[in-house]
Each structure stands twice: as structure tokens, then as C-alpha cells.
Write a protein that holds these residues in place. Structure first.
Motif, short mmCIF file in Angstrom:
data_model
loop_
_atom_site.label_atom_id
_atom_site.label_comp_id
_atom_site.label_asym_id
_atom_site.label_seq_id
_atom_site.Cartn_x
_atom_site.Cartn_y
_atom_site.Cartn_z
N GLN A 206 8.60 2.23 -2.15
CA GLN A 206 7.16 2.34 -2.39
C GLN A 206 6.73 1.32 -3.44
OE1 GLN A 206 5.28 4.44 -0.60
NE2 GLN A 206 7.10 5.15 0.49
N THR A 207 5.56 0.71 -3.26
CA THR A 207 5.08 -0.32 -4.18
C THR A 207 3.73 0.08 -4.76
OG1 THR A 207 3.98 -1.55 -2.41
CG2 THR A 207 6.27 -2.12 -2.88
N LYS A 208 3.43 -0.43 -5.95
CA LYS A 208 2.15 -0.15 -6.58
C LYS A 208 1.07 -1.12 -6.10
CE LYS A 208 4.20 1.85 -10.72
NZ LYS A 208 4.31 1.81 -12.19
N GLU A 209 1.46 -2.27 -5.62
CA GLU A 209 0.51 -3.25 -5.10
C GLU A 209 0.31 -3.00 -3.61
OE1 GLU A 209 -2.15 -6.34 -5.48
OE2 GLU A 209 -0.97 -5.43 -7.05
N LEU A 210 -0.94 -3.10 -3.16
CA LEU A 210 -1.25 -2.86 -1.75
C LEU A 210 -0.86 -4.06 -0.91
CD1 LEU A 210 -4.80 -1.26 -2.10
CD2 LEU A 210 -2.63 -0.08 -1.77
N ARG A 211 -0.53 -3.80 0.34
CA ARG A 211 -0.29 -4.83 1.36
C ARG A 211 0.87 -5.76 0.99
NH1 ARG A 211 -5.44 -5.12 0.12
NH2 ARG A 211 -5.30 -7.27 -0.57
N TYR A 216 8.93 -4.72 -3.31
CA TYR A 216 8.23 -5.78 -4.06
C TYR A 216 8.32 -5.60 -5.57
CZ TYR A 216 4.38 -8.64 -5.79
OH TYR A 216 3.63 -9.55 -6.49
N ASP A 217 8.33 -4.36 -6.06
CA ASP A 217 8.27 -4.12 -7.50
C ASP A 217 9.58 -4.39 -8.22
OD1 ASP A 217 5.68 -3.36 -7.12
OD2 ASP A 217 6.04 -1.21 -7.27
N TYR A 218 10.66 -4.61 -7.48
CA TYR A 218 11.97 -4.76 -8.11
C TYR A 218 12.63 -6.09 -7.77
CZ TYR A 218 12.13 0.11 -9.63
OH TYR A 218 11.89 1.30 -10.26
N LEU A 219 13.45 -6.56 -8.70
CA LEU A 219 14.38 -7.66 -8.47
C LEU A 219 15.75 -7.03 -8.39
CD1 LEU A 219 14.97 -10.68 -8.26
CD2 LEU A 219 14.93 -10.82 -10.74
N GLY A 220 16.50 -7.24 -7.28
CA GLY A 220 17.75 -6.51 -7.09
C GLY A 220 18.86 -7.36 -6.53
N TRP A 221 20.08 -6.94 -6.85
CA TRP A 221 21.27 -7.69 -6.44
C TRP A 221 22.31 -6.72 -5.89
CZ3 TRP A 221 18.95 -7.95 -11.20
CH2 TRP A 221 18.23 -9.11 -11.49
N SER A 222 23.05 -7.19 -4.89
CA SER A 222 24.15 -6.45 -4.31
C SER A 222 25.46 -6.95 -4.92
CB SER A 222 24.17 -6.64 -2.79
OG SER A 222 25.41 -6.28 -2.25
#
Length: 809
Positions: A206-211, A216-222
Motif C-alpha cells: 500500500q502507498t500513500k501517494e495516489l496512482r 513505491y514508499d520503500y527502497l528494498g533489497w533482497s
């Protein structure tokens, strides 16, 4: 720009048409010279002319404004669009792009109106350039303004590995730094989402920014894709600083392989040409405290280390590491050369004054001698008297403010007929155009003055009203204290439920005094003390909402919590969420209520389209008009029950109604017919933060659902709940596709309440939804009658929806 804080010498341009249109005249709302900055020649579509502002230090910029050349009606030039470029060092220039990669900003449509543009994402810059654009060769002129603050963090760039893509069933989740403004192949030399001020939620999908895309709200690594056990991030600052603390907002959805890092190792470099510190500072993170899958800030002490560059290794604790924001508590470091390893610390208190008066005396050398001068004594007494008077004045102001807070505590101080934008202007620090065409700008700020009440405003007796703060921190129910003869007064005490039977699913939200969690009870029939809901099939798990009071809550909050338990235990109606049990034998205090499997009505409807005669839409869930009326009738039935007990809800809206499947005796789903129940914890959900108007960081009010007398006078009654029901019905018939009064700002909604008060025919009503028959819209309008005594009762509304509305076309 407008108030002259930025001097003329810091405003330059690529060229100017004349001395009277040079760069210094490009200030918003000013008309000096010939009224604006105008480049020497015509502007080409490529946009090579620019107006430049040098701020001399890094600033965080969130908003820009533009205007054309008016010159008292003689100007005809303006820029219909423009580009923004910015720099942090005066050498490398970056073109600003929005979250979807567009770099052209919509400008002006005439010479006089101010157009404000929210910078999403915001930028950190020392220098900014405006490049006016044109679709053909033409003359343009420009006036501009910048809105932001000094970038105290001092962070100039960070280097991090490129984020990865998480493949979930049927959905890729993109965890890249999509707003990074440096080299994106290596994530080098720029800033992005790790310092944009947006904190990701518990569910990273889930994101706070529409569309925007999931993740989108996170930077993530595996860990697998990275091929190593840690993520290395390097932070470059403008100049050396002393670092006291680093705060990292991390996701902890361990049910999906995402967990907070297990430890951090940080190296410090005092200067670009100096070696790294040794050994590394190691900061462990206790994972046993992170069983709750909620996102959280992790605070890491850095011990006052001086550095200009930091390199931190974040060690994986699971398959994925997701970070939303990293910030530092630091201060500029000034080295005087005597202690190279430690910052220069200013004294905590001023030194005592030294008496330099010299005089011959028999008292001996070095001892101060009093002068025989009465003037000094008079000056000293005068200063003391002045200080005492100043302290008395400060105390009087404080007492006066406390008095006003007490009087106006439950009502927005922004709800003034003279100045409805009072608090918005204080918080925004920017000029907005008048709320309606032709209306004058808002007057200068003044202390709040209560508006006079018209003689036609009815008075409502509110004796013995119990106002509860509750877990969400909002006055959800305002109810008369129940006498022994009241309905439900003899209700049996609620059962104490064993905490171990509650299986945590997700956090629904939080409020001022606690949190609301979604939990599951696997075998509810095994708990003989549980008030088992009639619509749950035996053997199925029971979804429940658990309100948890923080253990450190005040005594008043605990008392309110127990009062809320007592009151909600008496609300037993098919269309009201049932309080099932409590956990009050030990801290934290909990109350367990029903939760419907389809979630809240707002989300349920917003993912559907209206079923029409052309048939269902491709792959999109539908809902029919009769189903909407059936749902509305159930809400009216629940409110009819509340009003019969003289309960006032205060926050009726689709977000506060829950949806479940109405089932038969064998548990079968009966063709999508849904059971609706009224709840009270929608405000605690971050998803609906935009539905509430915040008053200087204190109270929050759902002003778009509130009757005018609630906004202006703080009067909450059953009649004001009827008003809110009309808005809720409008939401439903609009299939929850937009917010009420979406074309009005919050301050304009408040101003519209003032128009209802003045009753001069200028008030604005919500328009009739396309699917709404005229007769049903007239019911809505009657709910919004200015005279609350003329609004329909919930008994009438329920009868109308049950008997008449279903037959309307």
C-alpha cells in the motif's frame, strides 16, 4: 522572493529585455520596474532562457509559485509551462521530474493569477532555475516564489545499491529509489526517497501517494539478489558535522520475509582526504522485540562522532530489508585545531560577569569597591521592576491562552466567520487565491473572536454528556450518562477473554492513546464466555478488532477507556458493531469488537462500478442500485437505534461502516447481499488521514461530513448525525470515487459553513450523483437543511429508504 528576504544580488538571469525587466523584478506579487522578469528575446520551445535564484545554503523546497507580467493591466506576457532545474553545488544541474517522470510543469493562463505547484518529490537545492517554455516562438515574462526551509540535515548525497523487485503472486513490487536524482545505475551522487520525509506504512504494497506502483514508499533489497549479508549505504554531507543519532524507518512484515536489520556497523570519515575511523561502531538491534509486523523507526546512537562522510552496513535479518527513511540528529562541527578528535562544545551557561572597575581602597587589592553613586542603584531597581512587570505580562498572556483553550477546546479555532483560513495560513506560510471568484483576500490575522449566535439557532441541552477520548483520541461517541432505567442499563458484564486466543493479523491504525489491531480467534465456539455473533459459521475463524490502550496512558485515558467499554457493551443492534469481550485484568487494557470480513464500506465501494443495463464491466466487481439502498437502509437502522438512546456518533461516514456477507443457516453466501454495521475507529487509520482537518497539531475534525453548527459552534446532536448521514449517502451513490466537496479546500469548506450561518443563499451543496434519483437527492438536501429542527429523523429516513427509495428509477 516577495518579501525581499532573497536580495537582488542573488537573483540572476540568462538575459533581460531591458533594465526595467531584469531578474530582480521577477518577484511574485510585486510590480516594480515593468512588472516582471522578461528575457531579451522570444522564448523557443527548447527553453534555453532561465531565471536563477541562489539561496547560498541547502534548502528543502516543497512548493513553487509563478505569475505573469500584469503591470496594472498593461502586461500581456506569461509562461504557460516551464521546467525546473536545481543544483546543490553550483556545478551539477538536475532537471526536476514528478513521480511519473514528467519534467514539464503547468504554468499560468493569464497575467495576474498565482499558480502554485507542489513539488512531489520535493527537492534539496542551493540554486534553482526556472526555464519558461512555449509551444511556439513567443515573448514571455515571469514572476516566481519559492516555499521551503533550510535543510538542517546537511546531507548532500547518499550512495546505495539499486533496489530490487519483489515478485508476489500476480504482482511485482518495485522497491527502487524512483526519485533518486544522482546516477541511477549505481545510485551515486544524489538524494531520493530515503530523505523525502515520507514514511512507509505497515503494508509495503500500500502507498500513500495516489496512482503509483506497489512498493513505491520503500527502497528494498533482497539478500539473495545482492549476494551478500549486508546493505552498504554511504552518506556525504556538505561539511563536517557531529553526529548524535541516526533514525531509520524500516518495514517489519516478517510474514513475507521482510524484517528489520539485525545490526548496523558505521565508519566515520572526518574529511574527504582523511582516513576512515577504526574500529567500526557496531549497533545491534534486538530482534526479539520485533515480533509485531508493524513498520517502525529504529533509533541508533552515534556517540557524538565528528564526520563529513558516513558508511553504514545494515545486516539482513531475513530475506528482505526495506527502508523508507533515514535521518540524522547532528550539528555543524567547527575544529579549532587543538582537539582534532572532538567537536568544539559551546559553554552550557554564561560565565559570571567580571568587575573591571578599579579604584584605590584600603580594603586591599583585588576586592571590588562600591561606588558612592545612587544612580546605579536607581538603574538596578528600575531594571528589576521592568523584569517583574514583564514576567507578570507573560503570566497574564499564558493564563489568557489557557482560558481560550478551555473555552474553545472542542471547537476548531479556525472556525471563524471573519477569518476561516486562520490556522491554515499559520501552517502553510503562503498566500492562496481567494476561495471564490471575486471575493476579497483573507484579512490579516487576529485573535479568535466567537461569532454572535443568531436568535434562530436552537439550543440543545447537553447536560451529563460523557465525551470519550478512547483509543483513537477522538470524541467518537457523545452520550448521556445512562440512568438505571435506560435501555440496556442492566446489561451483564462483558467476559474476560484470554489474550492468547487473539492471533495478530495486522495493525489497522493508531490514535493518541493506543492502537487498533485486526486479530483472529480460530475457534470462537470454544470460548463459552464469548458473545458469539450470530452470522459466523461454526468452525470458521472469527475476525475481531482489538483496541489496545497504551500501558503508559494517563489515568484519565484509562478511565475513558473503561467508560467506553461500559457504554459500548450496551449497544446491541444488528447494525452496530458488537463489543464481544475485554482484557482488563492486566495491562495493556483491551476491548474486542466484531470486524467484518469485507473491511470498511469506503474501500468496498471504491473498488466497484455501478451495474447498469449494459451488463457487468470486464473483470471489475459491480454493485447494483438496490444493493446500495439496502446498505444505506441498514446504516439508517443502526443510527435509528443510536438516536433512540440519544447517542451522538459525531463521525458517521463510509469509512466508519464495516461490510460483511449475510449468510444463511448453513453458512452459504446469499448472492452478494451484504450486512452493514456501524463502527467507530475509522479515524485511527492512516488511510483516511486526509478526511480530517488538523488544528495546529491537536484536534482533528471530519469537517466535510460535519453540519455547519458543529463547525462553527461545536454543537453535536442527533440532527448533526443526520447531516453526516446525508453526506454518507452521497458517498455511497458516488461509489466512493471522490471526497465530499473535492473541489474545495479545507478552508473553503469552513467558509461554506459560514455561508450556511449567514443564510444569504450563497452556500454550496453537494451535487446530485449520476445514479441518484431526484426524490432521493431531495432527501439528502433535507438532511442538510440549515434549520436542524427541520431535518428528518432517522426513523423517517429508514422508512423512506425501505419503502420508497427502492422503487425509484
Amino acid at each position: 522572493m516577495e518579501d525581499g528576504t532573497i536580495p537582488d544580488s542573488d537573483i540572476t538571469a540568462s538575459s533581460a529585455w531591458s533594465d526595467s525587466t531584469e531578474a530582480k523584478h521577477g518577484r511574485l506579487s510585486t510590480g516594480e520596474g515593468d512588472g516582471a522578469w522578461c528575457p531579451a528575446g522570444a522564448v523557443f520551445p527548447s527553453g534555453s532562457e532561465y531565471l536563477q535564484i541562489d539561496l547560498h545554503k541547502l534548502h528543502f523546497l516543497a512548493l513553487v509559485g509563478t505569475q505573469g507580467r500584469h503591470a496594472d493591466g498593461h502586461g500581456q506576457e506569461f509562461a504557460r509551462s516551464y521546467r525546473l532545474r536545481y543544483s546543490r553545488d553550483g556545478e551539477k544541474w538536475i532537471t526536476w521530474k514528478d513521480r511519473w517522470g514528467q519534467d514539464v510543469v503547468s504554468g499560468n493562463e493569464n497575467t495576474y493569477d498565482i499558480v502554485l505547484k507542489d513539488l512531489g518529490p520535493p527537492i534539496v537545492a542551493r540554486m534553482v532555475r526556472f526555464y519558461p517554455l512555449a509551444d511556439r516562438v513567443m515573448s514571455v515574462c515571469l514572476r516566481v516564489e519559492l516555499y521551503g526551509c533550510v535543510w538542517d540535515d546537511g546531507l548532500k548525497a547518499y550512495t546505495a545499491p539499486v533496489g530490487h523487485v519483489m515478485q508476489l503472486p500476480g504482482m511485482p513490487v518495485y522497491l527502487n529509489d524512483s526519485t533518486y536524482d544522482g546516477s541511477t545505475d549505481m545510485q551515486f551522487g544524489g538524494l531520493g526517497q530515503l530523505c523525502d520525509g515520507v514514511l512507509g506504512g505497515d503494508d509495503f504494497i500500500q502507498t500513500k501517494e495516489l496512482r503509483v506502483w506497489p512498493g513505491y514508499d520503500y527502497l528494498g533489497w533482497s539478500r539473495e539478489a545482492l549476494g551478500q549479508g549486508s546493505v552498504d549505504i554511504e552518506f556525504h554531507f556538505e561539511r563536517p558535522r557531529v553526529f548524535h543519532n541516526m533514525q531509520v524507518h524500516s518495514n517489519n512484515r516478517h510474514t513475507q520475509g521482510v524484517r528489520v536489520f539485525s545490526k548496523v556497523e558505521c565508519l566515520f570519515k572526518p574529511g574527504i582526504l582523511q582516513p576512515w575511523s577504526s574500529p567500526a561502531l557496531t549497533l545491534p538491534v534486538p530482534l526479539e522485540d520485533l515480533k509485531d509486523p508493524s513498520s517502525r523507526p529504529i533509533s541508533l546512537p552515534l556517540g557524538g562522532q565528528p564526520a563529513q562522510i558516513l558508511r553504514c552496513k545494515f545486516y539482513f535479518a531475513d530475506r528482505w530489508l526495506l527502508i523508507s527513511e533515514i535521518s540524522f540528529l547532528s550539528e555543524p562541527f567547527e575544529d579549532d585545531g587543538t582537539e582534532p578528535d572532538h567537536p568544539k562544545i559551546p559553554p552550557t551557561s554564561p560565565s559570571p560577569p567580571v568587575n573591571h572597575t578599579s579604584s584605590s581602597s584600603t580594603s586591599g587589592p583585588g576586592l571590588p569597591v562600591a561606588k558612592d553613586d545612587s544612580s546605579n542603584t536607581a538603574i538596578l531597581i528600575g531594571c528589576l521592576v521592568g523584569i517583574i512587570l514583564l514576567l507578570l505580562a507573560v503570566i497574564a498572556v499564558i493564563l489568557w491562552r489557557q482560558y481560550w483553550k478551555k473555552i474553545l477546546g472542542k471547537v476548531s479555532q479556525a472556525l471563524l466567520l471573519n477569518n476561516p483560513a486562520y490556522h491554515l495560513l499559520l501552517s502553510d506560510h503562503r498566500k492562496e487565491p481567494p476561495p471564490y471568484p471575486g471575493s476579497p483576500p483573507y484579512p490579516s490575522l487576529s485573535p479568535p473572536v466567537s461569532p454572535p449566535l443568531p436568535p434562530s439557532v436552537p439550543h440543545y441541552a447537553e447536560a451529563d454528556i460523557v465525551s470519550l477520548q478512547g483509543v483513537s483520541g477522538n470524541n467518537t461517541y457523545a452520550v448521556p450518562a445512562l440512568a438505571s432505567s435506560s435501555p440496556g442499563a442492566d446489561a451483564a458484564p462483558l467476559p474476560e477473554l484470554p489474550r492468547q486466543c487473539l492471533i495478530f493479523k495486522e495493525k489497522l491504525g493508531e490514535g493518541q492513546f493506543g492502537e487498533v489491531h485486526l486479530c483472529e480467534i480460530e475457534n470462537p465456539q470454544d470460548l463459552p464466555t464469548l458473545e458469539f455473533p450470530f452470522n459466523v459459521r461454526k468452525g470458521r475463524p472469527l475476525l475481531v478488532a482489538v483496541k489496545i490502550l497504551r500501558p503508559d496512558a494517563s489515568k484519565n485515558a484509562r478511565n475513558d477507556f473503561l467508560k467506553e467499554v461500559k457504554i459500548l457493551s450496551r449497544l446491541k443492534d444488528p447494525n452496530i458493531i458488537r463489543l464481544l469481550g475485554v482484557c482488563v485484568s492486566s495491562d495493556p487494557l483491551c476491548m474486542v469488537t466484531e470486524y467484518m470480513e469485507c473491511g470498511d464500506l469506503n474501500q468496498y465501494l471504491s473498488h466497484r462500478v455501478l451495474l447498469d443495463k449494459t451488463g457487468p464491466s470486464h473483470n471489475t466487481p459491480t454493485i447494483s442500485y438496490p444493493a446500495l439502498i439496502s446498505m444505506a437502509s441498514q446504516i439508517a437502522s443502526g443510527m435509528k437505534f443510536l438516536s433512540s438512546l440519544n447517542f451522538v456518533h459525531r463521525d458517521l461516514a463510509t469509512r466508519n461502516c464495516l461490510v460483511g456477507g449475510e449468510r444463511g443457516e448453513n453458512g452459504e453466501d446469499r448472492g452478494g447481499e451484504r450486512h452493514i454495521k456501524i463502527a467507530d475507529f475509522g479515524m485511527s487509520r492512516n488511510l483516511y488521514a486526509g478526511d480530517y482537518y488538523r488544528i495546529q497539531g491537536r484536534a482533528v475534525l471530519p469537517i466535510r461530513w460535519m453540519a455547519w453548527e458543529c463547525i462553527l459552534m461545536g454543537k453535536f446532536t442527533t440532527a448533526s448525525d443526520v447531516w453526516a448521514f446525508g453526506v454518507t449517502l452521497w458517498e455511497m451513490l458516488s461509489i466512493c470515487q471522490e471526497q465530499p466537496y473535492c473541489n474545495l479546500t479545507d478552508e473553503q469548506v469552513i467558509d461554506n459553513a459560514g455561508e450556511f450561518f449567514r443564510d444569504q443563499g450563497r452556500q454550496v451543496y453537494l451535487s446530485r450523483p449520476a445514479v441518484c434519483p431526484q426524490g432521493l437527492y431531495e432527501l439528502m438536501l433535507s438532511c442538510w437543511n440549515r434549520d436542524c429542527k427541520l431535518r428528518p429523523t432517522f426513523a423517517y429516513i429508514h422508512s423512506f429508504l425501505t419503502e420508497d427509495a427502492m422503487n425509484m428509477v
